[in-house]
Design a protein around this motif. Structure first.
Motif, mmCIF file in Angstrom:
data_model
loop_
_atom_site.group_PDB
_atom_site.id
_atom_site.type_symbol
_atom_site.label_atom_id
_atom_site.label_comp_id
_atom_site.label_asym_id
_atom_site.label_seq_id
_atom_site.Cartn_x
_atom_site.Cartn_y
_atom_site.Cartn_z
ATOM 1 N N GLN A 1 1.347 1.884 -3.917
ATOM 2 C CA GLN A 1 0.597 0.766 -3.337
ATOM 3 C C GLN A 1 -0.639 1.335 -2.661
ATOM 4 O O GLN A 1 -0.535 2.154 -1.753
ATOM 5 C CB GLN A 1 1.450 0.006 -2.339
ATOM 6 N N ILE B 1 -3.999 0.736 -0.472
ATOM 7 C CA ILE B 1 -4.647 -0.142 0.500
ATOM 8 C C ILE B 1 -5.805 0.633 1.093
ATOM 9 O O ILE B 1 -5.623 1.767 1.573
ATOM 10 C CB ILE B 1 -3.666 -0.580 1.606
ATOM 11 N N ASN C 1 8.509 -0.004 8.932
ATOM 12 C CA ASN C 1 7.338 -0.757 8.476
ATOM 13 C C ASN C 1 6.070 -0.009 8.849
ATOM 14 O O ASN C 1 5.974 0.555 9.937
ATOM 15 C CB ASN C 1 7.286 -2.142 9.144
ATOM 16 N N MET D 1 1.728 -0.746 8.275
ATOM 17 C CA MET D 1 0.718 -1.632 7.703
ATOM 18 C C MET D 1 -0.652 -1.273 8.253
ATOM 19 O O MET D 1 -0.754 -0.677 9.323
ATOM 20 C CB MET D 1 1.049 -3.100 8.002
ATOM 21 N N TYR D 2 -1.674 -1.614 7.480
ATOM 22 C CA TYR D 2 -3.043 -1.479 7.949
ATOM 23 C C TYR D 2 -3.476 -2.825 8.498
ATOM 24 O O TYR D 2 -3.240 -3.867 7.896
ATOM 25 C CB TYR D 2 -3.982 -1.073 6.806
ATOM 26 N N TRP D 3 -4.099 -2.781 9.655
ATOM 27 C CA TRP D 3 -4.650 -3.986 10.289
ATOM 28 C C TRP D 3 -6.042 -3.613 10.753
ATOM 29 O O TRP D 3 -6.194 -2.889 11.735
ATOM 30 C CB TRP D 3 -3.762 -4.424 11.442
#
Length: 169
Positions: A3, A5, A73, A75-77
């Protein structure tokens, strides 16, 4: 499956001891590295971030946790990495500096990006909204969630005691 991103992808490695993790990290040659030393657990993890095209090692994150890999978890924010390791969530900037860490009170249900400035941290019995500086802007203890949904920046929560609507702005 890889994945990608923001032209990056992560590979997760797990180890049986901190010594194995340290040896692995020393052999990686990543330009930047962050080891979350204050984490504790039986499982040792290392995330290596690669450039999606050149395969260059961009950075590494390492920590320990009692959680299995399936329960973690990341994630990119915007320009932040949000890392959930079970008992804590970390906001880490592009320079691998910890912007903030947030203790988790009850098991995590999930993370939800509201907008560029707000992130929802939904736990089984706690609702938190944080800003991109890592400051908690909304915090509510609730009964155990039986069901929930999100629509138009409203969080609809059903518990055994009540139905709640929480505005996420």
């Amino acid at each position: 499956m890889r994945q990608v991103i923001k032209n990056r992808y992560l590979k997760v490695f797990s180890f049986l001891s901190s010594r194995e993790t340290t040896t692995f990290l020393n052999n990686q040659g990543a330009n930047r590295s962050l080891s979350l030393e204050e984490t504790f657990g039986e499982n040792y993890y290392c995330y290596i971030c690669y450039h999606s095209l050149t395969q260059e090692k961009l950075f590494s994150l390492s920590f320990s946790s009692d959680e299995s890999e399936d329960n973690l978890n990341i994630m990119y924010w915007n320009d932040l990495i949000v890392l959930d390791i079970g008992k804590k969530n970390y906001l880490i900037d592009d320079f691998l500096e910890i912007r903030s860490s947030i203790e988790i009170t009850t098991p995590l249900v999930g993370l939800y990006v509201i907008n560029d400035e707000r992130l929802l941290i939904l736990e089984e019995a706690f609702v938190r909204v944080i800003n991109n500086k890592g400051e908690v802007v909304k915090s509510e203890l609730i009964d155990l969630i039986e069901d929930f949904s999100i629509k138009d920046n409203l969080l609809f929560i059903q518990t055994s005691e009540e139905n709640r609507i929480i505005e996420l702005n």
